[in-house]
Scaffold this motif. Structure first.
Motif, mmCIF file in Angstrom:
data_model
loop_
_atom_site.group_PDB
_atom_site.id
_atom_site.type_symbol
_atom_site.label_atom_id
_atom_site.label_comp_id
_atom_site.label_asym_id
_atom_site.label_seq_id
_atom_site.Cartn_x
_atom_site.Cartn_y
_atom_site.Cartn_z
ATOM 1 N N SER A 115 0.821 -1.215 0.000
ATOM 2 C CA SER A 115 0.000 0.000 0.000
ATOM 3 C C SER A 115 0.853 1.263 0.000
ATOM 4 N N LYS A 116 0.394 2.238 -0.788
ATOM 5 C CA LYS A 116 1.069 3.544 -0.809
ATOM 6 C C LYS A 116 0.078 4.664 -0.507
ATOM 7 N N SER A 117 -1.206 4.311 -0.366
ATOM 8 C CA SER A 117 -2.225 5.325 -0.061
ATOM 9 C C SER A 117 -3.165 4.783 1.014
ATOM 10 N N ASP A 118 -3.973 5.698 1.592
ATOM 11 C CA ASP A 118 -4.889 5.284 2.666
ATOM 12 C C ASP A 118 -5.877 4.221 2.161
ATOM 13 N N LYS A 119 -6.239 3.310 3.039
ATOM 14 C CA LYS A 119 -7.131 2.206 2.642
ATOM 15 C C LYS A 119 -8.221 1.975 3.675
ATOM 16 N N ILE A 120 -9.384 1.567 3.155
ATOM 17 C CA ILE A 120 -10.409 0.977 4.012
ATOM 18 C C ILE A 120 -10.313 -0.522 3.791
ATOM 19 N N VAL A 121 -10.066 -1.267 4.865
ATOM 20 C CA VAL A 121 -9.921 -2.730 4.748
ATOM 21 C C VAL A 121 -11.158 -3.376 5.386
ATOM 22 N N VAL A 122 -11.875 -4.133 4.581
ATOM 23 C CA VAL A 122 -13.159 -4.681 5.022
ATOM 24 C C VAL A 122 -13.056 -6.182 5.289
ATOM 25 N N GLU A 123 -13.395 -6.578 6.496
ATOM 26 C CA GLU A 123 -13.464 -8.013 6.816
ATOM 27 C C GLU A 123 -14.755 -8.558 6.237
ATOM 28 N N LYS A 124 -14.645 -9.309 5.154
ATOM 29 C CA LYS A 124 -15.827 -9.969 4.574
ATOM 30 C C LYS A 124 -15.872 -11.426 5.054
ATOM 31 N N SER A 125 -14.707 -12.027 5.232
ATOM 32 C CA SER A 125 -14.651 -13.384 5.768
ATOM 33 C C SER A 125 -15.298 -13.425 7.154
ATOM 34 N N THR A 126 -15.756 -14.602 7.541
ATOM 35 C CA THR A 126 -16.251 -14.797 8.912
ATOM 36 C C THR A 126 -15.051 -14.986 9.828
ATOM 37 N N VAL A 127 -14.919 -14.106 10.815
ATOM 38 C CA VAL A 127 -13.727 -14.149 11.676
ATOM 39 C C VAL A 127 -14.135 -14.081 13.148
ATOM 40 N N PRO A 128 -13.258 -14.525 14.042
ATOM 41 C CA PRO A 128 -13.569 -14.416 15.474
ATOM 42 C C PRO A 128 -13.677 -12.956 15.900
ATOM 43 N N VAL A 129 -14.514 -12.735 16.934
ATOM 44 C CA VAL A 129 -14.620 -11.369 17.456
ATOM 45 C C VAL A 129 -13.245 -10.927 17.970
ATOM 46 N N ILE A 157 -1.116 -5.728 12.452
ATOM 47 C CA ILE A 157 -0.306 -6.121 11.290
ATOM 48 C C ILE A 157 -0.207 -4.949 10.314
ATOM 49 N N LEU A 158 -1.340 -4.294 10.075
ATOM 50 C CA LEU A 158 -1.352 -3.221 9.067
ATOM 51 C C LEU A 158 -0.546 -2.007 9.507
ATOM 52 N N THR A 159 -0.606 -1.711 10.791
ATOM 53 C CA THR A 159 0.028 -0.474 11.245
ATOM 54 C C THR A 159 1.440 -0.704 11.790
ATOM 55 N N HIS A 160 1.890 -1.957 11.744
ATOM 56 C CA HIS A 160 3.216 -2.282 12.278
ATOM 57 C C HIS A 160 4.296 -1.385 11.649
ATOM 58 N N ASN A 161 4.222 -1.253 10.341
ATOM 59 C CA ASN A 161 5.186 -0.386 9.647
ATOM 60 C C ASN A 161 4.404 0.387 8.599
ATOM 61 N N SER A 162 3.510 1.269 9.086
ATOM 62 C CA SER A 162 2.466 1.803 8.197
ATOM 63 C C SER A 162 2.941 2.889 7.236
ATOM 64 N N LYS A 163 4.142 3.339 7.343
ATOM 65 C CA LYS A 163 4.693 4.356 6.428
ATOM 66 C C LYS A 163 3.770 5.580 6.332
ATOM 67 N N GLY A 164 3.064 5.879 7.424
ATOM 68 C CA GLY A 164 2.179 7.055 7.438
ATOM 69 C C GLY A 164 0.838 6.818 6.759
ATOM 70 N N ILE A 165 0.587 5.582 6.352
ATOM 71 C CA ILE A 165 -0.692 5.279 5.689
ATOM 72 C C ILE A 165 -1.771 5.072 6.747
ATOM 73 N N ASN A 166 -2.967 5.628 6.465
ATOM 74 C CA ASN A 166 -4.070 5.446 7.402
ATOM 75 C C ASN A 166 -4.938 4.267 6.960
ATOM 76 N N TYR A 167 -5.088 3.291 7.854
ATOM 77 C CA TYR A 167 -5.950 2.143 7.567
ATOM 78 C C TYR A 167 -7.177 2.211 8.453
ATOM 79 N N GLN A 168 -8.348 2.046 7.864
ATOM 80 C CA GLN A 168 -9.568 1.906 8.660
ATOM 81 C C GLN A 168 -10.090 0.506 8.418
ATOM 82 N N ILE A 169 -10.307 -0.227 9.489
ATOM 83 C CA ILE A 169 -10.798 -1.595 9.342
ATOM 84 C C ILE A 169 -12.288 -1.639 9.655
ATOM 85 N N LEU A 170 -13.024 -2.275 8.754
ATOM 86 C CA LEU A 170 -14.457 -2.432 8.953
ATOM 87 C C LEU A 170 -14.799 -3.913 8.993
#
Ligand SMILES: NC(=O)c1ccc[n+]([C@@H]2O[C@H](COP(=O)([O-])OP(=O)(O)OC[C@H]3O[C@@H](n4cnc5c(N)ncnc54)[C@H](O)[C@@H]3O)[C@@H](O)[C@H]2O)c1
Ligand SMILES: O=c1ccn([C@@H]2O[C@H](COP(=O)(O)OP(=O)(O)O[C@H]3O[C@H](CO)[C@@H](O)[C@H](O)[C@H]3O)[C@@H](O)[C@H]2O)c(=O)[nH]1
Length: 380
Positions: free
Chosen positions: A117-131, A140-153
């Protein structure tokens, strides 16, 4: 133009993205997968799964605003919204084996998103995952985010195999969970706008992240619980001379109970109920709630009991098994060359196992239900 990329061209990713593409012509949708044969099939005349109406939807928008590609990194890098719809099977090894969800595919997708990633992202959990998965993914996403903003939905999918397109066109509800921060709420709004192209606003529910994640597991647990309840009742019917179909009908007429998902069967099959309840049980155990874990475990125990009863009460098991083994939900649903739901339906109707209650599907969703029910016999 808003760009959507979906990682995972499977049973959920393919149909869901095809419906977004047809309903939102101004959005470019690219479905990516590491499996070349799967992507080749999506780009061919023989799609990798069979669902009524799917061919028409794909044909209407493929090559216009719907694309299938193995160039995962390129399309992830270019996307504004990334859906992750990879498989989350039950773990077979390590901590929680046999119960917990295996998030290996999800974690590897998240690492790749972080890498390219080089730009801000909205990352959407579509898979069925544990709460609480979003918390781990966020790390994981923000570990080395290079200033990128991630929003997880969290935006879990409720489609059933056999009625996927119908379910996607007219969902009972769309559920979107996000962080309760200005950035999180902006992301929720952006995803809401996508669905608002065809889903009435009152059917789009927004919640916090954890409620959305847990609601998916809860919905499947409640549905499966109804089936185990009626299947448990079927044993008592056989012992007493009551007729389980008549009992189901009678109790389903109570508007507080309702008529759906009250068909006694050989036990539930399908690709989700068992794995999602096991996952729920594991989460309860991890949260120090053994009584709650045992409560949900009982839904599976009754299902196992029903499956074992079905194999012993069949007077002519070979004919039942011969008929059933011709079709499984995964193969008939996932390969256009396999048997269609109507073929499966007639197979289900040909079961000759009195006094076992004949499986009858509720109107409108007969294909998926009847076909899924057969897997149980197949897997015995
Ligand atoms: N099948 C259903 O009816 C259904 C309904 C609702 C929710 N779900 C949930 O949706 C999720 C997906 O289910 P499915 O049935 O679509 O699974 P699937 O196995 O059909 O598809 C998953 C796809 O993801 C791909 N994939 C895995 N890791 C990848 C990676 N790192 N990069 C790119 N592609 C990758 C696989 O190659 C595969 O094609 C699961 O969590 C499932 O529980 C399924
Ligand atoms: O009254 C009923 C209804 C269903 N079944 C069985 O239950 C299983 C599941 O059927 P169904 O729910 O129709 O198919 P799935 O594709 O497994 O869909 C379920 O699992 C999906 C994956 O999470 C969810 O998205 C759906 O909302 C949920 O219905 C099948 O074996 C059916 O035969 C019964 O035994 N009795």
């Amino acid at each position: 133009m808003v760009k959507i990329c979906c990682i995972g061209a499977g049973y959920v990713g393919g149909p869901t993205m095809a419906v977004i593409a047809i309903k939102c012509p101004a959005i470019e949708v690219v479905v990516v997968d590491i499996s070349k044969p799967r992507i080749d099939a999506w780009n061919s005349d023989t799609l990798p799964i069979y669902e009524p109406g799917l061919d028409d939807v794909v044909k209407a928008c493929r090559g216009k605003n719907l694309f299938f590609s193995t160039d995962v990194e390129k399309h992830v890098a270019e996307a504004d919204i990334i859906f992750v719809s990879v498989n989350t099977p039950t773990k077979t090894r390590g901590l929680g084996a046999g119960k917990a969800a295996d998030l290996t595919y999800w974690e590897s997708a998240a690492r790749m998103i972080a890498d390219v990633s080089k730009s801000d992202k909205i990352v959407v959990e579509k898979s069925t995952v544990p709460v609480k998965t979003a918390e781990a993914i966020e790390k994981i996403l923000t570990h080395n985010s290079k200033g990128i903003n991630y929003q997880i939905l969290s935006n879990p999918e409720f489609l059933a195999e056999g009625t996927a397109i119908e379910d996607l066109f007219k969902p009972d509800r769309v559920l979107i969970g996000g962080r309760e921060t200005p950035g999180g709420q902006k992301a929720v709004q952006a995803l809401k706008e996508v669905y608002a192209h065809w889903v009435p606003e009152e059917n789009i529910i927004t919640t916090n992240l954890w409620s959305a994640e847990l609601s998916k597991l809860a919905a499947n647990a409640f549905l499966a619980q109804r089936i185990s309840s009626v299947n448990a009742m079927s044993a008592l019917c056989e012992a007493t001379g009551a007729n389980v179909s008549e009992v189901s009908y009678a109790i389903g007429k109570d508007s507080r109970i309702g008529p759906k998902f009250l068909n006694a069967s050989v036990g539930f099959g399908g690709s989700c109920f068992q794995k999602d309840i096991l996952n729920l049980v594991y989460i309860c155990e991890c949260n120090g709630l053994p009584e709650v874990a045992n409560y949900w475990k009982q839904v599976i125990k009754i299902n196992d009991y029903q499956k074992s009863r079905s194999s012993t009460t069949c007077r002519s098991p070979p004919s039942c098994l011969t008929a059933a083994t011709s079709s499984t939900p995964r193969s008939s649903g996932r390969s256009a060359s396999s048997s269609t739901p109507s073929a499966s339906r007639s197979t289900a109707g040909s079961r000759t196992c009195p006094p076992w209650p004949k499986f009858t599907s509720s109107a409108g969703r007969i294909g998926g239900r009847a076909r899924s029910g057969l897997t149980v016999i197949h897997s015995l």
